[in-house]
Design a protein around this motif. Structure first.
Motif, PDB file in Angstrom:
ATOM      1  N   LEU A   1       0.501  -1.315   0.059  1.00  0.00           N
ATOM      2  CA  LEU A   1       0.083   0.035  -0.463  1.00  0.00           C
ATOM      3  C   LEU A   1       0.835   0.997   0.044  1.00  0.00           C
ATOM      4  O   LEU A   1       0.507   2.349  -0.443  1.00  0.00           O
ATOM      5  N   GLY A   2       2.419   0.761  -0.055  1.00  0.00           N
ATOM      6  CA  GLY A   2       3.134   1.950   0.301  1.00  0.00           C
ATOM      7  C   GLY A   2       3.000   2.987   1.364  1.00  0.00           C
ATOM      8  O   GLY A   2       3.337   4.493   1.172  1.00  0.00           O
ATOM      9  N   HIS A   3       2.339   2.341   2.544  1.00  0.00           N
ATOM     10  CA  HIS A   3       2.667   3.173   4.242  1.00  0.00           C
ATOM     11  C   HIS A   3       4.251   2.848   4.548  1.00  0.00           C
ATOM     12  O   HIS A   3       4.425   1.274   4.846  1.00  0.00           O
ATOM     13  N   SER A   4       5.021   3.751   4.819  1.00  0.00           N
ATOM     14  CA  SER A   4       6.741   3.740   5.003  1.00  0.00           C
ATOM     15  C   SER A   4       5.949   2.985   7.061  1.00  0.00           C
ATOM     16  O   SER A   4       6.871   2.589   7.463  1.00  0.00           O
ATOM     17  N   ARG A   5       5.116   3.602   7.380  1.00  0.00           N
ATOM     18  CA  ARG A   5       5.043   3.513   8.965  1.00  0.00           C
ATOM     19  C   ARG A   5       3.777   3.545   9.690  1.00  0.00           C
ATOM     20  O   ARG A   5       2.879   3.491   8.494  1.00  0.00           O
ATOM     21  N   TRP A   6       2.966   2.836  10.588  1.00  0.00           N
ATOM     22  CA  TRP A   6       2.105   2.892  10.778  1.00  0.00           C
ATOM     23  C   TRP A   6       2.032   2.808  12.667  1.00  0.00           C
ATOM     24  O   TRP A   6       2.993   3.242  13.325  1.00  0.00           O
ATOM     25  N   ASN A   7       0.484   3.409  13.133  1.00  0.00           N
ATOM     26  CA  ASN A   7       0.136   3.861  14.383  1.00  0.00           C
ATOM     27  C   ASN A   7      -0.394   1.938  14.297  1.00  0.00           C
ATOM     28  O   ASN A   7      -2.034   2.010  14.049  1.00  0.00           O
ATOM     29  N   ALA A   8       0.076   1.618  15.300  1.00  0.00           N
ATOM     30  CA  ALA A   8      -0.382  -0.046  15.338  1.00  0.00           C
ATOM     31  C   ALA A   8      -1.794  -0.234  16.347  1.00  0.00           C
ATOM     32  O   ALA A   8      -1.278  -0.066  17.200  1.00  0.00           O
ATOM     33  N   VAL A   9      -2.782  -0.046  16.297  1.00  0.00           N
ATOM     34  CA  VAL A   9      -4.002  -0.536  16.842  1.00  0.00           C
ATOM     35  C   VAL A   9      -4.721  -2.033  16.401  1.00  0.00           C
ATOM     36  O   VAL A   9      -5.121  -2.636  16.276  1.00  0.00           O
ATOM     37  N   GLY A  10      -4.420  -2.724  18.171  1.00  0.00           N
ATOM     38  CA  GLY A  10      -4.722  -4.178  17.932  1.00  0.00           C
ATOM     39  C   GLY A  10      -6.449  -4.571  19.273  1.00  0.00           C
ATOM     40  O   GLY A  10      -5.368  -4.327  20.444  1.00  0.00           O
ATOM     41  N   HIS A  11      -7.058  -5.282  18.682  1.00  0.00           N
ATOM     42  CA  HIS A  11      -7.881  -5.519  20.208  1.00  0.00           C
ATOM     43  C   HIS A  11      -7.491  -7.475  19.942  1.00  0.00           C
ATOM     44  O   HIS A  11      -7.684  -8.127  19.385  1.00  0.00           O
ATOM     45  N   SER A  12      -6.840  -7.955  21.458  1.00  0.00           N
ATOM     46  CA  SER A  12      -7.186  -9.034  22.085  1.00  0.00           C
ATOM     47  C   SER A  12      -5.726  -9.662  20.843  1.00  0.00           C
ATOM     48  O   SER A  12      -4.232  -9.080  21.613  1.00  0.00           O
ATOM     49  N   MET A  13      -6.597 -10.413  20.285  1.00  0.00           N
ATOM     50  CA  MET A  13      -4.959 -11.559  19.560  1.00  0.00           C
ATOM     51  C   MET A  13      -3.524 -10.736  19.036  1.00  0.00           C
ATOM     52  O   MET A  13      -2.546 -10.080  18.893  1.00  0.00           O
ATOM     53  N   GLY A  14      -4.952  -9.469  18.200  1.00  0.00           N
ATOM     54  CA  GLY A  14      -4.024  -7.924  17.720  1.00  0.00           C
ATOM     55  C   GLY A  14      -3.293  -7.711  18.265  1.00  0.00           C
ATOM     56  O   GLY A  14      -2.596  -6.750  18.151  1.00  0.00           O
ATOM     57  N   GLY A  15      -3.545  -7.070  19.271  1.00  0.00           N
ATOM     58  CA  GLY A  15      -2.691  -6.282  20.514  1.00  0.00           C
ATOM     59  C   GLY A  15      -2.015  -7.304  20.442  1.00  0.00           C
ATOM     60  O   GLY A  15      -0.813  -6.608  20.248  1.00  0.00           O
ATOM     61  N   VAL A  16      -2.099  -8.038  20.609  1.00  0.00           N
ATOM     62  CA  VAL A  16       0.210  -8.944  20.868  1.00  0.00           C
ATOM     63  C   VAL A  16      -0.390  -8.802  20.114  1.00  0.00           C
ATOM     64  O   VAL A  16       1.532  -8.495  19.679  1.00  0.00           O
ATOM     65  N   LEU A  17      -0.118  -8.732  18.269  1.00  0.00           N
ATOM     66  CA  LEU A  17       0.531  -8.128  17.618  1.00  0.00           C
ATOM     67  C   LEU A  17       0.924  -6.953  17.197  1.00  0.00           C
ATOM     68  O   LEU A  17       1.673  -7.017  16.739  1.00  0.00           O
ATOM     69  N   ALA A  18      -0.312  -5.937  17.471  1.00  0.00           N
ATOM     70  CA  ALA A  18       0.433  -4.289  17.561  1.00  0.00           C
ATOM     71  C   ALA A  18       1.939  -4.483  18.165  1.00  0.00           C
ATOM     72  O   ALA A  18       2.326  -4.097  17.647  1.00  0.00           O
ATOM     73  N   LEU A  19       2.077  -5.343  19.760  1.00  0.00           N
ATOM     74  CA  LEU A  19       2.793  -4.893  20.475  1.00  0.00           C
ATOM     75  C   LEU A  19       4.120  -5.903  19.755  1.00  0.00           C
ATOM     76  O   LEU A  19       5.125  -5.181  20.187  1.00  0.00           O
ATOM     77  N   HIS A  20       4.382  -6.878  18.865  1.00  0.00           N
ATOM     78  CA  HIS A  20       5.332  -7.913  18.098  1.00  0.00           C
ATOM     79  C   HIS A  20       5.207  -6.701  17.350  1.00  0.00           C
ATOM     80  O   HIS A  20       6.630  -6.514  16.248  1.00  0.00           O
TER      81      HIS A  20
END
Length: 293
Positions: A88-107
């Motif tokens: 998508l051409g995004h070099s950076r992100w603000n990761a917002v994860g819920h539940s298992m997605g929260g683990v993924l965001a921190l990873h």
């Protein structure tokens, strides 16, 4: 969209802002196990300055379902997410994860610190779930709803395709409201659409693999996280015990901890406006930190 874990359904919302920060950085939303992009509907219903990227992770929602279980890991899921963001051409992100997605965001924050601007873990299924995955009976009284769900999902996963069909058959029934009720603080927010969605998205094999991977995960790697972090749980959260936030703080000392009142495991569904306000504050922290460097 093609990824190393197979086709991945991705929804994007163009931002209203201009300038380099608004175009290069996107807000990235990652759902949990037994979830899909619909978890965030109440949070993304208004225009926003930055682009939003909302992913159905491989194995969930409208994404590829037949992922070999040996390929199912937090690291491989994260790599697939990065592939989406690169495409998508995004070099950076603000990761917002819920539940298992929260683990993924921190990873993501730990593994790609130069690209993760901030990380928000909403009811992340971390230490308590990890212990329950390893020793279910010992943790039955601590996270009973999760342990019970683990047993049910493992049994259904053993049925293969028939297990998935059984879950989908239950989704429209009134019984499903009773099944999902323990993860919400109030029955009032469990609409027919919410209960049907959770029933449809609760894929036994993927859920079982996700819990197994959290049990294997090494949380110590989060010491590498540098960006601002928000860790949130509901005061009636069935999957994220209060002690999980304290254990996270011991590893990520700069994390901001928040417990929402009258809230279960699904803060994005139960309190979307309040969660968005907390995210706005988190993203302001990053702006302040950046300007001070």
């Amino acid at each position: 969209m093609a990824t190393s874990l197979g086709p991945c359904a991705v929804r994007t919302q163009p931002g209203t802002g201009t300038g380099r920060e608004a175009t290069e950085t996107a807000d990235l939303y990652l759902h949990g196990a037994a979830g899909s992009w619909t978890t965030f509907i109440g949070m993304i219903d208004r225009p926003h300055r930055r682009d939003r990227v909302v992913i159905d992770l491989p194995g969930w929602g409208e994404s590829a379902l037949e992922i070999p279980m040996e390929d199912y890991s937090i690291e491989k899921m994260a790599q697939a997410v990065v592939e989406v963001m690169d495409a998508l051409g995004h070099s950076r992100w603000n990761a917002v994860g819920h539940s298992m997605g929260g683990v993924l965001a921190l990873h993501l924050a730990a593994r790609w610190p130069e690209r993760t601007v901030s990380a928000a873990a909403l009811s992340a299924t971390t230490f308590g779930v990890s212990r329950a995955a390893k020793k279910p009976l010992r943790n039955l009284t601590k996270i009973p709803w999760l342990v019970g769900m683990m047993v049910i999902m493992r049994s259904l996963a053993g049925l293969g395709v028939a297990g998935d069909k059984l879950m989908r058959a239950m989704a429209p029934l009134r019984l499903m409201r009773a099944v999902v009720a323990p993860v919400f603080a109030s029955d009032a927010v469990i609409s027919n659409a919410v209960s049907r969605g959770l029933g449809t998205d609760a894929r036994p094999a993927s859920f079982t693999a996700a819990v197994r991977e959290v049990g294997r995960y090494s949380f110590g790697q989060w010491e590498a996280i540098l960006c601002p972090v928000l860790a949130l749980r509901g005061d009636q959260d069935a999957f994220t015990p209060e002690n999980d936030l304290r254990e996270l703080k011991a590893i990520v000392s700069h994390a901001r901890l928040v417990t929402l009142t009258h809230c279960g495991h699904f803060a994005p569904v139960e309190h979307p406006a309040e969660v968005n306000a907390l995210l706005a504050s988190l993203w302001s922290e990053d702006v302040a930190a950046t300007s001070g460097r």
